[in-house]
Design a protein around this motif. Structure first.
Motif, PDB file in Angstrom:
ATOM      1  N   HIS A  91      -2.798 -26.477 -11.880  1.00  9.50           N
ATOM      2  CA  HIS A  91      -1.637 -25.542 -12.101  1.00  9.50           C
ATOM      3  C   HIS A  91      -1.209 -25.817 -13.510  1.00  9.50           C
ATOM      4  O   HIS A  91      -0.598 -24.730 -14.385  1.00  9.50           O
ATOM      5  CB  HIS A  91      -0.481 -26.280 -11.113  1.00  9.50           C
ATOM      6  N   TRP A  92      -1.500 -26.869 -14.071  1.00 10.02           N
ATOM      7  CA  TRP A  92      -0.789 -27.153 -15.463  1.00 10.02           C
ATOM      8  C   TRP A  92      -1.982 -27.939 -16.428  1.00 10.02           C
ATOM      9  O   TRP A  92      -2.690 -28.798 -15.582  1.00 10.02           O
ATOM     10  CB  TRP A  92       0.371 -27.898 -15.547  1.00 10.02           C
ATOM     11  N   GLN A 159      -4.249 -18.291 -14.864  1.00 10.39           N
ATOM     12  CA  GLN A 159      -3.055 -17.808 -14.341  1.00 10.39           C
ATOM     13  C   GLN A 159      -2.148 -18.264 -15.545  1.00 10.39           C
ATOM     14  O   GLN A 159      -1.823 -19.552 -15.681  1.00 10.39           O
ATOM     15  CB  GLN A 159      -2.809 -18.370 -13.174  1.00 10.39           C
ATOM     16  N   ALA A 197      10.656  -2.636 -12.983  1.00 11.11           N
ATOM     17  CA  ALA A 197       9.912  -3.696 -12.394  1.00 11.11           C
ATOM     18  C   ALA A 197       8.366  -2.804 -12.347  1.00 11.11           C
ATOM     19  O   ALA A 197       7.357  -3.457 -12.546  1.00 11.11           O
ATOM     20  CB  ALA A 197      10.167  -4.076 -11.009  1.00 11.11           C
ATOM     21  N   ILE A 212       0.889 -11.182 -10.489  1.00  8.57           N
ATOM     22  CA  ILE A 212       1.547 -11.579  -9.225  1.00  8.57           C
ATOM     23  C   ILE A 212       2.928 -10.998  -8.932  1.00  8.57           C
ATOM     24  O   ILE A 212       3.648 -11.270  -9.787  1.00  8.57           O
ATOM     25  CB  ILE A 212       1.392 -13.406  -9.439  1.00  8.57           C
ATOM     26  N   LYS A 214       6.070 -11.020  -6.442  1.00  8.95           N
ATOM     27  CA  LYS A 214       6.522 -11.666  -4.981  1.00  8.95           C
ATOM     28  C   LYS A 214       7.798 -10.729  -4.745  1.00  8.95           C
ATOM     29  O   LYS A 214       8.736 -10.792  -5.578  1.00  8.95           O
ATOM     30  CB  LYS A 214       6.795 -13.152  -5.185  1.00  8.95           C
ATOM     31  N   PHE A 216      10.557 -10.313  -1.169  1.00 10.85           N
ATOM     32  CA  PHE A 216      10.835 -10.416   0.294  1.00 10.85           C
ATOM     33  C   PHE A 216      11.280  -9.368   0.953  1.00 10.85           C
ATOM     34  O   PHE A 216      11.433  -9.012   2.033  1.00 10.85           O
ATOM     35  CB  PHE A 216      11.583 -11.642   0.652  1.00 10.85           C
ATOM     36  N   ASN A 217      11.532  -8.173  -0.030  1.00 11.46           N
ATOM     37  CA  ASN A 217      12.095  -7.039   0.202  1.00 11.46           C
ATOM     38  C   ASN A 217      11.174  -6.019   0.545  1.00 11.46           C
ATOM     39  O   ASN A 217      10.366  -5.780  -0.365  1.00 11.46           O
ATOM     40  CB  ASN A 217      13.076  -6.537  -0.926  1.00 11.46           C
ATOM     41  N   ARG A 220      11.008  -3.057  -1.974  1.00  8.65           N
ATOM     42  CA  ARG A 220      10.711  -3.503  -3.357  1.00  8.65           C
ATOM     43  C   ARG A 220       8.930  -3.740  -3.118  1.00  8.65           C
ATOM     44  O   ARG A 220       8.230  -3.619  -3.965  1.00  8.65           O
ATOM     45  CB  ARG A 220      11.386  -4.616  -3.958  1.00  8.65           C
ATOM     46  N   GLN A 223       7.452  -0.507  -3.492  1.00  7.09           N
ATOM     47  CA  GLN A 223       7.653   0.175  -4.686  1.00  7.09           C
ATOM     48  C   GLN A 223       6.626  -0.662  -5.621  1.00  7.09           C
ATOM     49  O   GLN A 223       6.074  -0.051  -6.798  1.00  7.09           O
ATOM     50  CB  GLN A 223       8.931  -0.341  -5.191  1.00  7.09           C
ATOM     51  N   ASN A 224       6.374  -2.001  -5.518  1.00  6.04           N
ATOM     52  CA  ASN A 224       5.332  -2.738  -6.522  1.00  6.04           C
ATOM     53  C   ASN A 224       3.890  -2.248  -6.274  1.00  6.04           C
ATOM     54  O   ASN A 224       3.248  -2.609  -7.075  1.00  6.04           O
ATOM     55  CB  ASN A 224       5.639  -4.088  -6.167  1.00  6.04           C
TER      56      ASN A 224
END
Ligand SMILES: NC(=O)c1ccc[n+]([C@@H]2O[C@H](COP(=O)([O-])OP(=O)(O)OC[C@H]3O[C@@H](n4cnc5c(N)ncnc54)[C@H](OP(=O)(O)O)[C@@H]3O)[C@@H](O)[C@H]2O)c1
Ligand SMILES: *[C@@H]1O[C@H](CO)[C@@H](O)[C@H](O)[C@H]1NC(C)=O
Ligand SMILES: *[C@@H]1O[C@H](CO)[C@@H](O)[C@H](O)[C@H]1NC(C)=O
Ligand SMILES: CC(=O)N[C@H]1CO[C@H](CO)[C@@H](O)[C@@H]1O
Length: 272
Positions: A91-92, A159, A197, A212, A214, A216-217, A220, A223-224
């Protein structure tokens, strides 16, 4: 020396967490990336479609110790009820004391990060078949070079934050590949009858990186996905290239006077 990697954000067409019948169809027909911490939904539903989805998980900083990497991945797999992840990332470039939980740490908990031994353990995860691909996240050019020095398997992915207001040209060039709310983006969005977006996502796509996304809609999410059958013009790309650059996620919490990273320059390899 291993070959350089694609400086790409994770492959993701859509992230959907709704476990309704409708969304099962969506999951089955789209490439989906799940984030372990967001997987509140039933993975059992998803497992029927295992090959259709792309599951990514990341090694948290407190497990960036040679002997903790494999157990951490096994635990993740157990939590998700999966046999393997498609992609596993460091991750880092940061090692925290093992007992640290999440972001609850102080400067004394930050230990020197050992790229070589951590990556060796990641390679082990791959050779055991528990991670189909392995990669890193938030690495700058210097740390990537150090990693590649002793890597048997080059990282598949780095990433990173990448968007029209943090374009990462230096890092992108290194890898030999090619603030969303911005007046320039709005202007283009209005002219093209797209959302801001969509302009931002299309821009990432045109840099040959994978965004990436994200949401929840449902609207959208749709649309993405609608960014593949049109392109930005040369003039629009020029306007975007002039957007003042600033990193949104600076991660100051990893910098401290006596720690391994004494400045943001060191953390981000001179590209803060
Ligand atoms: N490697 C790293 O260190 C690192 C750091 C940060 C993030 N990440 C990864 O990057 C992914 C995204 O993170 P993030 O922080 O950018 O996203 P986020 O804050 O989790 O979510 C994106 C936001 O954008 C909204 N959104 C999505 N599509 C939209 C659209 N078309 N129009 C308007 N708003 C829209 C979503 O709202 P709705 O859900 O309401 O649509 C959501 O609030 C995460 O999965 C995370 O794993 C990685
Ligand atoms: C944060 O860590 C400290 C020290 O380990 C601990 O005492 C405290 O309970 C933790 N707080 C949370 C919210 O977990
Ligand atoms: C690569 O391995 C050599 C030999 O073990 C070591 O001297 C060197 O420091 C390693 N490089 C990194 C960046 O870890
Ligand atoms: C269902 C679907 O769209 N699958 C695609 C996922 O992405 C890979 C790699 O780009 C394609 O080969 C699949 O066809």
């Amino acid at each position: 020396m291993a070959k350089p990697i694609a400086n790409s954000m994770l492959v993701l067409r859509i992230l959907t967490l709704a476990a309704s019948a409708a969304s099962i169809g969506l999951m089955a027909t789209n490439n989906v990336t799940f984030s372990e911490d967001n997987s509140k939904t039933s993975f059992k539903v998803v497992i029927a479609y295992r090959e259709e989805i792309f599951v990514t998980s990341k090694l948290w900083n407190n497990n960036a110790h040679h002997d903790l990497v494999l157990p951490a991945l096994r635990k993740t797999l157990q939590k998700l009820g999966l046999e393997y992840v498609d992609l596993y990332l460091i991750h880092w470039p940061v090692r925290l004391k093992q007992e640290v939980e999440g972001f609850n740490f102080s400067k004394e908990d930050i230990l020197p990060f050992d790229i070589k031994s951590t990556w060796e353990a990641m390679e082990k995860c791959h050779s055991l078949g528990l991670a189909k691909s392995i990669g890193v996240s938030n690495f700058g050019t210097k740390k990537l070079s150090q990693l590649l020095e002793n890597a048997t398997i080059p990282p598949a992915v780095n990433q990173v934050e990448m968007n029209p207001s943090w374009q990462q040209t230096k890092l992108t060039e290194f890898c030999k590949q090619k603030g969303i709310h911005n007046p320039v983006l709005e202007e283009i969005a209005i002219a093209r009858k797209k959302s801001v977006a969509q302009i931002a996502l299309r821009w990432i796509h045109e840099q040959e990186a994978s965004a990436i996304v994200k949401s929840f809609n449902e609207e959208r999410m749709k649309q993405n996905l609608e960014i593949f059958d049109w392109e930005l013009t040369r003039v629009e790309l020029e306007k975007i290239s002039l957007i003042p650059q600033r990193r949104l996620c600076k991660a100051e919490m990893y910098v401290s006077e006596n720690g391994p990273y004494k400045s943001l320059e060191e953390l981000w390899d001179g590209d803060p």
